[in-house]
Design an enzyme around this catalytic site. Structure first.
Site, PDB file in Angstrom:
ATOM      1  N   ASP A 348      30.951  33.776  36.070  1.00  0.00           N
ATOM      2  CA  ASP A 348      31.040  35.206  35.266  1.00  0.00           C
ATOM      3  C   ASP A 348      31.921  34.765  34.328  1.00  0.00           C
ATOM      4  OD1 ASP A 348      31.440  38.233  35.185  1.00  0.00           O
ATOM      5  OD2 ASP A 348      33.486  37.811  35.311  1.00  0.00           O
ATOM      6  N   GLU A 384      27.200  32.744  32.591  1.00  0.00           N
ATOM      7  CA  GLU A 384      27.215  33.855  31.890  1.00  0.00           C
ATOM      8  C   GLU A 384      27.643  33.534  30.569  1.00  0.00           C
ATOM      9  OE1 GLU A 384      27.953  38.701  32.482  1.00  0.00           O
ATOM     10  OE2 GLU A 384      29.563  37.270  32.940  1.00  0.00           O
TER      11      GLU A 384
END
Length: 705
Positions: A348, A384
């Site tokens: 993330d 990401e």
């Protein structure tokens, strides 16, 4: 507990380690002046014994206590200066979670005592309220487990179909899963769920965060919770919310049982991990673990050390260029691979991990350490590739060995199918694996994780039903979530009984799915998109632990599900759609044809000026099955059928002339997104084929059949 014997113990491994005779405790707290271990009685009751740690080696406090067993609950109290203006937030009145805890006993019970300061007096004040009653305890676990010889599948990227899902959201409403285990790791492992994944063609399950996380206080007070889980407090502990086997170590065994069941079925498991920040928030946040153990070491502070750098939008950023924090991250990753047998990670806001002082540095310590690590470097690593800081959008810039969520693929394919102008050139690039992003850095087309939707944003169903977000249920006056969604409702906002609009929406869903699975790169499907799952226009359902987010198994679009299964089967069967090497546009010796060629509706190859025509919305592409330039695991040359794909994003139908005989003697229709039930017919070279508006048609040569 009676009188405890205590031995000096060892500084490694960090955390609580049971060796069959007792437990070694080791805690990194560089700037602390005193560390106390609190041992709680059975089932983490309030009664406890405090043991002051005397031994300290290389900033690690340690002790060994014989006779302690798995299931033992514990926590720490850490003393030192309380000078928030200097970044020092020690407070011995706060019981702290072990950063290396392998299990945590449950959820937090929000109370003012969890804060290091008095809420009524601001963060420079000092709180003497004891937080032990309200914070979950760390738990000693037994790491022994019988994997029964089941090994990780080790599926190559080019053979992977990724399915992004939430443990609870995927299983909570499944009618064939027993009520007692719905929403848990055991539900994922249930035969009915594994059979579903297998029947769909999924090779790799990517679970949203399962590290122990914290529900934000402001959400709890509004009757909501942090459903997504991007708020980690325990980087080694599987979250107890998804456990049906208790909170004193049963969650660890249950997680391993899930992994074993998936691996036995040939399905990989990737975890969505959040190493960029913790659940302790900013200077006004609670003191739960890291903040009270060594705030200066764990977090990136501003020049005014009272405050935190925030590249994540959550209040803090972990200090990924400090050795102690890097060690925590690497130890955590290695633990999930070696002990829990997971197959990879999706990171993330990965750009935040690359930040050194302020700028993003892809040659920084985090990536260098992973690159040389013999364990971590061998699993799937997916970034990401952005954060919220300046210069944080880093799509295409991660180092070799990493794949990336390709946000440019998502945006381009959405725009193309909703009819935006000047899309052909970028569409061709995204379809061929995004060579503009990945080819010049010793990476392959599989560096691109292609997706149309993900947990963050509209579902595929909502993408064709809503042009505006509808996040009122989140309690933020619809101000949260992305405003620019590249979506189209085709005439009516939300649900409608208009059959023409319904038919067009269904067609557009099929078009985007066809583009996703027939493009080069690794496709990722959001759970439920294959069967029309809706969130009623909510594009930021992070706090919706209810029917808004859960997979509604009783209301599935079976026709869309069948179409998706067909697409995945084509992707897995035909290597021409899963290339390991880039297209070169050069003639292949065996066929005398290019490995790829682009065509106009008139059957002529596209020229440079055709790519610049802003009004053009249709094109065709020839994929040469003899141009793969790859070998299989046994060293045999990989050869496939040749294919001809027609993409028509124009709202009206067109007549396409098939290419000359040198490209194929006969063409057979395999797929028609405009009319899936009539994907039949054979065509000769040069013959005309009618292509309806907003349609994908896939044809295959029959020469080698």
């Amino acid at each position: 507990m009676g009188d405890l014997k205590v031995y000096p113990g060892n500084p490694y491994p960090l955390g609580a380690t049971w060796d069959g005779k007792g437990v070694n405790f080791a805690l990194f707290a560089k700037n602390a002046t005193e560390v106390t271990l609190c041992l709680f009685e059975e089932h983490c009751g309030e009664m406890h014994v405090d043991v002051r740690l005397q031994e300290r080696s290389r900033h690690i406090w340690h002790i060994y206590i014989p006779g302690l067993m798995p299931g033992q609950c514990y926590g720490y109290r850490v003393n030192g200066p309380y000078k928030p203006e200097k970044g020092q937030r020690y407070n011995p009145h706060k019981l702290l979670i072990d950063p290396y805890a392998k299990a945590i006993s449950g959820k937090i019970d929000w109370h003012d005592s969890l804060f290091g300061y008095q809420l009524s007096k601001g963060d420079l004040s000092f709180s003497k309220s004891d937080s032990a009653k309200f914070i979950p305890k760390s738990v000693v676990v037994d790491q022994h487990y019988d994997w029964e010889g089941v090994k990780p599948p080790k599926i190559s990227y080019h053979k992977s179909i990724i399915y992004e899902a939430h443990v609870k959201g995927l299983t909570q409403l499944h009618p064939e899963i027993p009520d007692a285990i719905r929403g848990t790791y055991s539900a994922i492992a249930h035969p009915v769920m594994i059979d579903y994944l297998k029947s769909l063609g999924i090779t790799t399950l990517e679970l949203m965060p399962v590290h122990q996380f914290i529900n934000d206080r402001h959400l709890i007070e509004r009757g909501l919770n942090n459903y997504w889980g991007y708020n980690t407090i325990g980087f080694f502990a599987p979250d107890t919310r998804y456990s049906s086997q208790g909170t004193l170590g049963g969650q660890v065994k249950e997680f391993k049982d899930m992994v074993k069941a998936l691996h036995r079925a040939g399905i990989e498991l990737i975890l969505d991990v959040v190493y960029n920040h913790t659940a302790e928030g900013n200077h006004m946040g609670p003191t739960l673990s890291f903040k009270g153990i060594d705030n200066e070491e764990y977090y990136r502070l501003t020049d005014d050390k009272r405050y935190y750098m925030d590249y994540t939008g959550t209040g803090n950023t972990l200090n990924a260029h400090f050795p102690s924090v890097l060690r925590l991250m690497m130890d955590s990753l290695r633990y999930w691979i070696t002990e829990m047998h997971v197959d990879g990670f999706r990171f993330d806001l990965a750009s935040a991990l690359a930040r050194e002082l302020e700028e993003v540095n892809m040659l920084g310590a985090f990536f260098s350490i992973i690159h040389q690590d013999p364990v971590i470097s061998q699993v799937k690593l997916i970034a990401e590739p952005w954060d919220i800081g300046e210069g944080g959008y880093q799509v295409g810039n991660f180092p070799p060995g990493w794949a990336e969520w390709n946000g440019k693929f998502r945006d381009c394919i959405r725009d193309y199918w909703r009819g935006e102008d000047s899309m052909l050139a970028e569409f061709a690039s995204r379809f061929t694996g995004s060579p503009d992003l990945y080819q010049n850095d010793d990476r392959s087309p599989t560096a691109s994780i292609n997706f149309i939707t993900a947990h963050d944003g509209f579902t595929l169903q909502d993408l064709v039903c809503y042009e505006q977000k509808h996040n009122e249920a989140n309690g933020e006056d619809n101000k949260d979530g992305e405003d620019y969604n590249r979506s189209c409702n085709y005439g009516v906002e939300g649900e409608t009984d208009n059959e023409n609009i319904q038919a067009l929406r269904s067609r557009q869903k099929r078009n985007m799915l066809a583009t996703l699975f027939l493009s080069e790169g690794v496709p990722m499907l959001l759970a439920g998109d294959e069967s029309g799952r809706t969130q009623k226009g909510n594009n930021n359902a992070y706090c919706q632990d209810n029917e808004i987010s859960w997979f509604n198994w009783a209301d599935q679009d079976i026709e869309l599900l069948d179409f998706t299964r067909k697409l995945i089967a084509i992707k897995l069967k035909h290597p021409v759609f899963s290339r390991k090497r880039w297209f070169q546009g050069l003639k292949i010796k065996d066929s005398g044809l290019e490995d790829i060629a682009w065509f106009l509706p008139e059957g002529e190859q596209m020229e440079a000026h055709n790519w610049e025509e802003d009004y053009a919305k249709s094109l065709a592409v020839f994929l040469n099955g003899k141009g793969l330039r790859s070998v299989d695991e046994q060293g045999n040359k990989v050869i496939d059928h040749s294919f001809y794909l027609i993409f028509n994003a124009y709202h009206e139908g067109l007549s396409y002339q098939l290419p000359s005989e040198k490209y194929g003697g006969e063409w057979k229709v395999m797929l028609n997104s405009g009319n899936p039930d009539k994907a039949t017919g054979k065509y000769n070279p040069g013959e005309q084929i009618a292509v309806e508006g907003r349609t994908v048609i896939l044809l295959k040569t029959t020469d080698s059949e």
